[in-house]
Design a protein around this motif. Sequence first.
Motif, PDB file in Angstrom:
ATOM      1  N   GLU A  29      -7.415   3.406 -11.991  1.00 16.64           N
ATOM      2  CA  GLU A  29      -8.486   2.398 -12.034  1.00 16.64           C
ATOM      3  C   GLU A  29      -9.066   2.132 -10.651  1.00 16.64           C
ATOM      4  OE1 GLU A  29      -6.659  -0.072 -15.832  1.00 16.64           O
ATOM      5  OE2 GLU A  29      -6.471  -0.891 -13.811  1.00 16.64           O
ATOM      6  N   LEU A  30      -8.256   2.344  -9.619  1.00 17.68           N
ATOM      7  CA  LEU A  30      -8.696   1.965  -8.273  1.00 17.68           C
ATOM      8  C   LEU A  30      -9.175   3.146  -7.434  1.00 17.68           C
ATOM      9  CD1 LEU A  30      -5.837  -0.624  -7.545  1.00 17.68           C
ATOM     10  CD2 LEU A  30      -8.188  -1.112  -8.242  1.00 17.68           C
ATOM     11  N   GLN A  31      -9.177   4.357  -8.022  1.00 17.33           N
ATOM     12  CA  GLN A  31      -9.485   5.525  -7.184  1.00 17.33           C
ATOM     13  C   GLN A  31     -10.913   5.529  -6.634  1.00 17.33           C
ATOM     14  OE1 GLN A  31      -9.143   9.482  -8.883  1.00 17.33           O
ATOM     15  NE2 GLN A  31     -10.003   8.891 -10.847  1.00 17.33           N
ATOM     16  N   ASP A  32     -11.835   4.829  -7.321  1.00 17.87           N
ATOM     17  CA  ASP A  32     -13.212   4.763  -6.812  1.00 17.87           C
ATOM     18  C   ASP A  32     -13.403   3.639  -5.808  1.00 17.87           C
ATOM     19  OD1 ASP A  32     -14.311   6.899  -8.288  1.00 17.87           O
ATOM     20  OD2 ASP A  32     -14.185   5.653 -10.088  1.00 17.87           O
ATOM     21  N   GLN A  33     -12.505   2.682  -5.868  1.00 21.26           N
ATOM     22  CA  GLN A  33     -12.698   1.451  -5.112  1.00 21.26           C
ATOM     23  C   GLN A  33     -11.994   1.490  -3.759  1.00 21.26           C
ATOM     24  OE1 GLN A  33     -11.674  -1.612  -7.840  1.00 21.26           O
ATOM     25  NE2 GLN A  33     -11.453  -3.153  -6.207  1.00 21.26           N
ATOM     26  N   TYR A  34     -10.875   2.209  -3.693  1.00 19.53           N
ATOM     27  CA  TYR A  34     -10.089   2.284  -2.466  1.00 19.53           C
ATOM     28  C   TYR A  34     -10.046   3.713  -1.951  1.00 19.53           C
ATOM     29  CZ  TYR A  34      -8.113  -2.383  -3.226  1.00 19.53           C
ATOM     30  OH  TYR A  34      -7.933  -3.723  -3.381  1.00 19.53           O
ATOM     31  N   GLU A  35      -9.779   3.834  -0.674  1.00 13.61           N
ATOM     32  CA  GLU A  35      -9.450   5.146  -0.129  1.00 13.61           C
ATOM     33  C   GLU A  35      -7.951   5.333  -0.387  1.00 13.61           C
ATOM     34  OE1 GLU A  35      -9.588   5.346   4.127  1.00 13.61           O
ATOM     35  OE2 GLU A  35      -9.380   7.526   4.126  1.00 13.61           O
ATOM     36  N   SER A  36      -7.634   6.206  -1.352  1.00 11.64           N
ATOM     37  CA  SER A  36      -6.247   6.232  -1.849  1.00 11.64           C
ATOM     38  C   SER A  36      -5.418   7.369  -1.272  1.00 11.64           C
ATOM     39  CB  SER A  36      -6.251   6.360  -3.369  1.00 11.64           C
ATOM     40  OG  SER A  36      -6.909   5.265  -3.956  1.00 11.64           O
ATOM     41  N   PHE A  37      -4.204   7.035  -0.889  1.00  9.24           N
ATOM     42  CA  PHE A  37      -3.193   8.012  -0.481  1.00  9.24           C
ATOM     43  C   PHE A  37      -2.033   7.895  -1.463  1.00  9.24           C
ATOM     44  CE2 PHE A  37      -4.357   9.828   3.649  1.00  9.24           C
ATOM     45  CZ  PHE A  37      -5.508   9.104   3.903  1.00  9.24           C
ATOM     46  N   LEU A  38      -1.804   8.953  -2.218  1.00  5.84           N
ATOM     47  CA  LEU A  38      -0.744   8.932  -3.235  1.00  5.84           C
ATOM     48  C   LEU A  38       0.165  10.116  -2.989  1.00  5.84           C
ATOM     49  CD1 LEU A  38      -3.045   8.143  -6.268  1.00  5.84           C
ATOM     50  CD2 LEU A  38      -1.518   6.563  -5.085  1.00  5.84           C
ATOM     51  N   PHE A  39       1.457   9.867  -3.064  1.00  4.88           N
ATOM     52  CA  PHE A  39       2.331  10.972  -2.677  1.00  4.88           C
ATOM     53  C   PHE A  39       3.542  11.136  -3.571  1.00  4.88           C
ATOM     54  CE2 PHE A  39       5.855   8.810  -0.490  1.00  4.88           C
ATOM     55  CZ  PHE A  39       5.330   7.533  -0.349  1.00  4.88           C
ATOM     56  N   ILE A  40       4.151  12.303  -3.430  1.00  2.00           N
ATOM     57  CA  ILE A  40       5.391  12.633  -4.115  1.00  2.00           C
ATOM     58  C   ILE A  40       6.513  12.304  -3.139  1.00  2.00           C
ATOM     59  CG2 ILE A  40       6.706  14.490  -5.208  1.00  2.00           C
ATOM     60  CD1 ILE A  40       3.947  16.003  -5.402  1.00  2.00           C
ATOM     61  N   ALA A  41       7.322  11.313  -3.478  1.00  5.70           N
ATOM     62  CA  ALA A  41       8.331  10.810  -2.535  1.00  5.70           C
ATOM     63  C   ALA A  41       9.589  11.679  -2.626  1.00  5.70           C
ATOM     64  CB  ALA A  41       8.634   9.345  -2.829  1.00  5.70           C
ATOM     65  N   ASP A  42       9.438  12.941  -2.201  1.00  4.33           N
ATOM     66  CA  ASP A  42      10.548  13.880  -2.409  1.00  4.33           C
ATOM     67  C   ASP A  42      11.745  13.592  -1.514  1.00  4.33           C
ATOM     68  OD1 ASP A  42       9.102  14.766  -0.203  1.00  4.33           O
ATOM     69  OD2 ASP A  42       8.975  16.858  -0.839  1.00  4.33           O
ATOM     70  N   LEU A  43      11.497  13.081  -0.301  1.00  6.76           N
ATOM     71  CA  LEU A  43      12.639  12.743   0.558  1.00  6.76           C
ATOM     72  C   LEU A  43      13.470  11.628  -0.071  1.00  6.76           C
ATOM     73  CD1 LEU A  43      10.804  12.765   4.013  1.00  6.76           C
ATOM     74  CD2 LEU A  43      12.382  14.505   3.158  1.00  6.76           C
ATOM     75  N   HIS A  44      12.791  10.765  -0.824  1.00  5.46           N
ATOM     76  CA  HIS A  44      13.497   9.673  -1.494  1.00  5.46           C
ATOM     77  C   HIS A  44      14.366  10.170  -2.646  1.00  5.46           C
ATOM     78  CE1 HIS A  44      11.801   6.043   0.362  1.00  5.46           C
ATOM     79  NE2 HIS A  44      10.706   6.753   0.524  1.00  5.46           N
ATOM     80  N   ALA A  45      14.021  11.338  -3.195  1.00  5.15           N
ATOM     81  CA  ALA A  45      14.792  11.850  -4.334  1.00  5.15           C
ATOM     82  C   ALA A  45      16.076  12.531  -3.869  1.00  5.15           C
ATOM     83  CB  ALA A  45      13.942  12.835  -5.133  1.00  5.15           C
TER      84      ALA A  45
END
Length: 326
Positions: A29-45
């Motif tokens: 819903e927010l991808q148009d409104q914010y500059e989004s950084f989304l990641f795969i937290a692999d170090l956390h796994a």
Amino acid sequence: MPERLLSGIKPTGNIHIGNYFGAMRQFLELQDQYESFLFIADLHALNQIHNPEELADNIREIAKAYLAIGLDPDKVTLFQQSRVPAHTQLTWIFNSITSMGLLERAHAYKDALANERSVNVGLFDYPVLMAADILLYHPKVVPVGNDQQQHVEIAVDIAQRFHHLYGPTFTIPQPLIRSEVAVVPGLDGRKMSKSYHNVIGLFDTPEATVKKVMAITTDSKGLSEPKDPETCTIFALHKLFSTDQIEELRERYRSGSITYKESKERLAERINAFLQPIRERKAELDSQPEYIERVLAEGSAKASEMAEKTLREVMERVGLSASHHG
Ligand code: TYM
């Protein structure tokens, strides 16, 4: 400049509708409104998953999940945490200014201790890595489910501690939590969670989904007895999938004119209808490994640029940069 958003998902297997409603739907819903950084937290796994094939598989699953729900890699930066070394570098610097006491109060650590699972240092230090994840990118908002709220608060504590020692450097982030989906319940009524084995997976087959929904725990109210919608797990899930019929359902619960069986059947149908297009896109992505790799490579390069910039500034502030040596 639009404000920035950042969030991540841990590739620990079977991404589920709790992840979707608690966090991913907001990303969409927010991808148009914010500059989004989304990641795969692999170090956390890594503190949970010690099988390399399984981890590599899970990483690809999360990448596909991000794309399958409809995130547009031309709009959002999708990246893999371990491809951006600044996360671990900043973690070490933060480790050196974070008290044990702050981390000893973390719920995830306390739960692990209470369950007498052996606790590795990575699990204990998890909130510090998460603080680095967030603060490297100067996001204003961090959309998450309720269970991550404390971690975002710890990130704020660490930022403030850093500022106190070295001067203002980071943007203070805010968790973005939707109250109506803060805790999506699982099949047994507890929080939906991979570790409770009570999840409905985004990529489960329709048959498996029906089976799981039919196994949702209920009380033992008789067929035509009035039922309490507000304490019913099936109803809680209808609130996510059957919004257009929710008043009718509530009324039928209260008047005893719906059985749990019928309620479950309707729910399973709704969930499968909702997940169908996501599963289809996922199936297409299964045959496009080069595309997935390109998205992650480009996203990780872009993320690195920003993260490196912050890290250089931090190194400068703490006295580790070359300019201090002249
Ligand atoms: P993870 O991978 O456990 O979950 C991903 C997101 O899904 C949300 N969530 C839920 N929301 C509502 N109801 C539920 N039953 C439910 N289960 C999971 C989580 O709150 C989360 O938003 N530590 C994080 C990953 C992470 C991260 C970050 C997040 C690492 N670094 C930096 C934000 C910012 C985690 O384990 O999420």
